[in-house]
Design an enzyme around this catalytic site. Structure first.
Site, short mmCIF file in Angstrom:
data_model
loop_
_atom_site.label_atom_id
_atom_site.label_comp_id
_atom_site.label_asym_id
_atom_site.label_seq_id
_atom_site.Cartn_x
_atom_site.Cartn_y
_atom_site.Cartn_z
N ASN A 73 6.28 -7.78 -4.22
CA ASN A 73 7.32 -7.00 -5.03
C ASN A 73 7.46 -7.93 -6.66
OD1 ASN A 73 7.77 -5.56 -2.90
ND2 ASN A 73 9.55 -6.52 -2.41
N ARG A 404 2.77 10.57 -3.51
CA ARG A 404 1.75 9.47 -3.06
C ARG A 404 1.37 9.77 -1.76
NH1 ARG A 404 3.31 4.98 -6.17
NH2 ARG A 404 5.07 4.67 -6.89
N ARG A 434 3.29 5.78 -10.22
CA ARG A 434 2.92 4.37 -10.77
C ARG A 434 2.28 3.41 -9.76
NH1 ARG A 434 5.48 1.57 -14.86
NH2 ARG A 434 7.12 3.06 -14.52
N HIS A 464 9.18 14.09 -8.35
CA HIS A 464 9.28 13.32 -7.47
C HIS A 464 9.84 13.87 -6.19
CE1 HIS A 464 11.34 9.64 -5.64
NE2 HIS A 464 10.17 9.11 -5.82
N TYR A 497 8.13 3.44 6.71
CA TYR A 497 9.11 3.81 5.87
C TYR A 497 10.34 4.84 6.55
CZ TYR A 497 6.93 2.72 1.29
OH TYR A 497 6.26 2.22 0.39
N ARG A 593 19.49 -0.16 -0.47
CA ARG A 593 18.32 -1.28 -0.27
C ARG A 593 18.16 -2.17 -1.34
NH1 ARG A 593 13.44 1.58 -0.17
NH2 ARG A 593 12.97 0.32 -2.07
N HIS A 621 14.28 3.93 3.55
CA HIS A 621 14.02 4.68 2.29
C HIS A 621 14.71 5.88 1.98
CE1 HIS A 621 10.68 6.77 -0.04
NE2 HIS A 621 11.01 5.82 -0.55
#
Length: 722
Positions: A73, A404, A434, A464, A497, A593, A621
């Site tokens: 992270n 993704r 990304r 997204h 997730y 979160r 998530h």
């Protein structure tokens, strides 16, 4: 490269928000200093990850994994957020941060906090997690602690498996200082030429393709490991024959690895991205990590050659790059991990009678289906939905967004199978996701070769939203089957997730998605939708309208309640609307979160706002937005976080949930998270997060994820009994 499975784990939250319009026009009714610094709030989030690693009640290998997640992270935070601040300073675009700090001051704040956190991180490994692993039979040992036989065995391994791939690079008048790749672990070596007596410098990269922890042979029941860099360091004589090795130290460089693409100047986005990914490797340095025993001569050489400032040097106790602890996941010790959990099949999608396979379309026609991952299976819901659509001769078309995923994904294969079966298939691929850009380019081309219509969204916007639409012919009419989710169509991350997905045959949702897909594959998003809130034009406005409606209900003297669950809460307009609602008496519960710029310590303004954060074995998530609305609840789920990038520069979608059973389930889930008997972090005065994990008697509080797991398993068993 960041592990794709972690790309949203913090950092979803670290993505560059471009620092534009960071400071909104002041609201005369609200105090000036009403936001928390978003960069320091992100570091506070990573501190919460670190606190899990420090928790002795967690399984030992899970604690090591949290140390690795913290390191990964923080790397991305530097590569994106810190790099963005530095880029703006260098280009003169010194836009203040969200609390009005200059980029130079913000970098100093970040450096101070990040230094302290990295030292705490190193100490957690050295004094807490490493000894705990040793007590459980997994020792990370030193070369000096090995027997002669163990050293000989490891020397044989070095000669056979490590030595051939090492590439020592000398630095002298004939050999300029080598390029240091971002995030690579390196040894800086000082050597003396035995013939001339001259001191030289060499750089050696620790091979990233080899296991970071080398098992010591003959350990018996106790597993012993030696770090790869230490094995290499104790064989430097083999690499520099005839030279005297004077000293060696580990170091690691972080570079700006953000990607900038001028889409409107690039006819072929794929080609532009491929070129930019090559340039990314050569981004400017933004952080140099060195071991605390590095001598001044070596450090001065690195600082000078890498053109880095003293503020960007992080002197740390070894070992560096604790992302390497991910390597311990290969150790077969299930007793040192969370107990295994097998996702259940959602009740609506369980096969009827003796059938081995459920009819997904029949189940969705019967009623909307809300699926909660990873407690409920992605494989038997989302994947089965797409695979059945690919096989079904009555299905005419499939349309889907992909942000993704992976090239070997059954989701991608289902789209390929459908196209090869002659169906119309549209895949809207976000190649600019990304750190997944290269992967997305590969499988986008794979889809194109199979005959899938692949489009890359709208210029200037990332797509997204998580949407899938299946169009099926039934009795001479076209029926729409829709899926709107909060998480990516990725079977791998769906196991770790936490996300929701809504399946519906509702005609209005089908019409909304049809129009949205047409606009995404065309030119612009202009229209409003009936059961969707869509960014960038209408989502923020829609949420502010719902928040203000709740405020007016409170002002009329009636109970009012807002619940919001997001990964990040940064957008000033949303925060200000929540402040006004709170001041009017609306109870506001925020479950976040990561980053939270919302304050809870503004007397008379945020008195009715409660903010909680939950981290655990699964990555929280999902995004949920609920408004009590005077007894007629308005509830939405979707992909959007409360950030500028989501609301202004992304295509996001929230879908309204209407089934009373689903509303009850989402409300109960939220109530459990906000309950004082549930383990969580509480946001308090000064933006400080305090962990509440045990009660007054020292007993563990309720683990939300364990509790949810048990509730869903009981729900399935109850169905089986009926």
């Amino acid at each position: 490269m960041i592990d794709p499975a972690l790309a949203d784990a913090g950092l979803g939250d670290a993505e560059d928000d471009d620092f534009d319009d960071a400071v909104e026009a002041p609201d005369s009714q609200l105090p000036d200093h009403r936001y928390l610094d978003r960069e320091l709030s992100w570091l506070a989030f990573n501190q919460r990850v670190l606190e899990l690693a420090e928790d002795p009640s967690l399984p030992e290998l899970e604690r090591a994994n949290f140390l690795a997640i913290f390191a990964s992270n923080l790397d991305e935070f530097f590569m994106v957020r810190v790099a963005g601040l530095k880029r703006r300073i260098m280009t003169g675009l010194a836009v203040p941060t969200n609390i009005g700090r200059s980029p130079v001051d913000a970098l100093a704040d970040i450096s101070r906090e990040a230094h302290a956190l990295q030292l705490r991180h190193a100490d957690a490994w050295t004094t807490l997690v490493r000894p705990a692993l040793a007590d459980s039979g997994i020792e990370i040992t030193e070369w000096s602690d090995l027997t002669d036989d163990e050293r000989r065995a490891l020397s044989d391994y070095f000669g056979a498996q490590v030595f051939p791939v090492l590439m020592p690079l000398a630095v002298d008048p004939a050999h300029p200082f080598p390029y240091i790749s971002g995030l690579s672990l390196n040894l800086a070596i000082r050597i003396r030429n035995a013939r001339t007596g001259r001191q030289e410098f060499a750089r050696l990269k620790v091979p990233p393709m080899l296991p970071r922890f080398v098992e010591v042979p003959g350990g018996g029941e106790i597993k012993r490991f030696l770090r790869l860099e230490e094995l290499i360091a104790n064989h430097l004589g083999d690499l520099f024959p005839g030279m005297e090795v004077l000293d060696h130290h580990a170091f690691r460089l972080t570079r700006n690895e953000d990607v900038e693409i001028e889409e409107d100047e690039s006819e072929n986005l794929i080609q532009a991205l491929e070129a930019e990914l090559l340039r990314r490797r050569f981004g400017p340095p933004i952080r140099l990590e060195i071991t605390d025993d590095m001598d001044d001569v070596t450090m001065d050489l690195l600082v000078r050659e890498l053109d880095i400032t003293d503020l960007e040097v992080y002197r740390l106790p070894g070992p560096l790059d604790l992302r390497g602890l991910f390597d311990l996941s290969r150790i077969d010790r299930p007793d040192l991990r969370y107990p295994p959990h097998l996702p259940t099949t959602a009740v609506a999608f369980q096969p009827a009678g003796s059938s081995n396979r459920a009819d997904i379309f029949k189940a969705i026609r019967k009623s909307d289906v809300l699926v909660h991952h990873p407690y409920e299976s992605f494989t038997t819901s989302v994947q089965a939905f797409l695979e059945q659509a690919a096989r079904d001769p009555h299905v005419l078309a499939i349309k889907q967004t992909l942000y993704r995923t992976s090239g070997d994904s059954p989701v991608v294969q289902a789209l390929i199978d459908a196209a090869e079966a002659g169906k119309q298939v549209l895949a809207l691929v976000e190649v600019k996701a990304r750190f997944d850009e290269a992967n997305n380019i590969v499988w986008a081309r794979k889809l194109e070769k199979a005959g899938v219509h692949v489009v890359y969204g709208l210029v200037g916007l990332k797509t997204h939203c998580k949407l899938a639409l299946v169009i099926r012919e039934e009795d001479g009419k076209l029926q729409h089957y829709s899926h709107v989710g909060t998480g990516n169509y990725n079977p791998k991350t769906s196991r770790i997730y936490e996300d929701f997905g809504l399946f519906t045959a509702d005609a209005q949702v089908g019409k909304d998605l049809t129009r949205l897909f047409n606009e995404l594959s065309g030119y612009a998003i202009e229209k409003k939708f009936k059961r969707l809130l869509v960014a960038p034009l209408h989502l923020r406005k829609g949420l502010v309208r719902l928040i203000d409606a709740e405020r007016r209900i409170a002002e009329s003297g009636k109970p009012a309640h807002i619940r919001i669950k997001v990964n990040s809460m940064v957008d000033e307009e949303i925060i200000d609307a929540l402040y006004r609602a709170s001041a009017a008496g609306v109870k506001v519960d925020v479950w976040v979160r990561g980053i939270c710029s919302l304050r809870t310590d503004l007397d008379g303004i945020s008195d009715n706002i409660t903010v909680r954060s939950i981290l655990g074995r699964y990555l929280e998530h999902s995004r949920i937005f609920t408004f009590e609305n005077d007894g007629d609840p308005q509830v939405y789920i979707g992909s959007a976080d409360m950030m500028h990038r989501n609301l202004d520069r992304r295509v996001e979608a929230l879908v309204r949930v209407t089934d009373p059973a689903h509303l009850k389930e989402l409300t109960a889930f939220f109530d459990l998270a906000m309950d004082d008997q549930t383990s969580s972090w509480h946001l308090g005065r000064g933006g400080v997060w305090e962990r509440h994990a045990v009660d007054a008697d020292g007993k563990p509080l309720v683990d939300l994820q364990d509790k949810t797991m048990g509730m869903i398993q009981r729900r399935r068993r109850a169905r089986a009994v009926r």
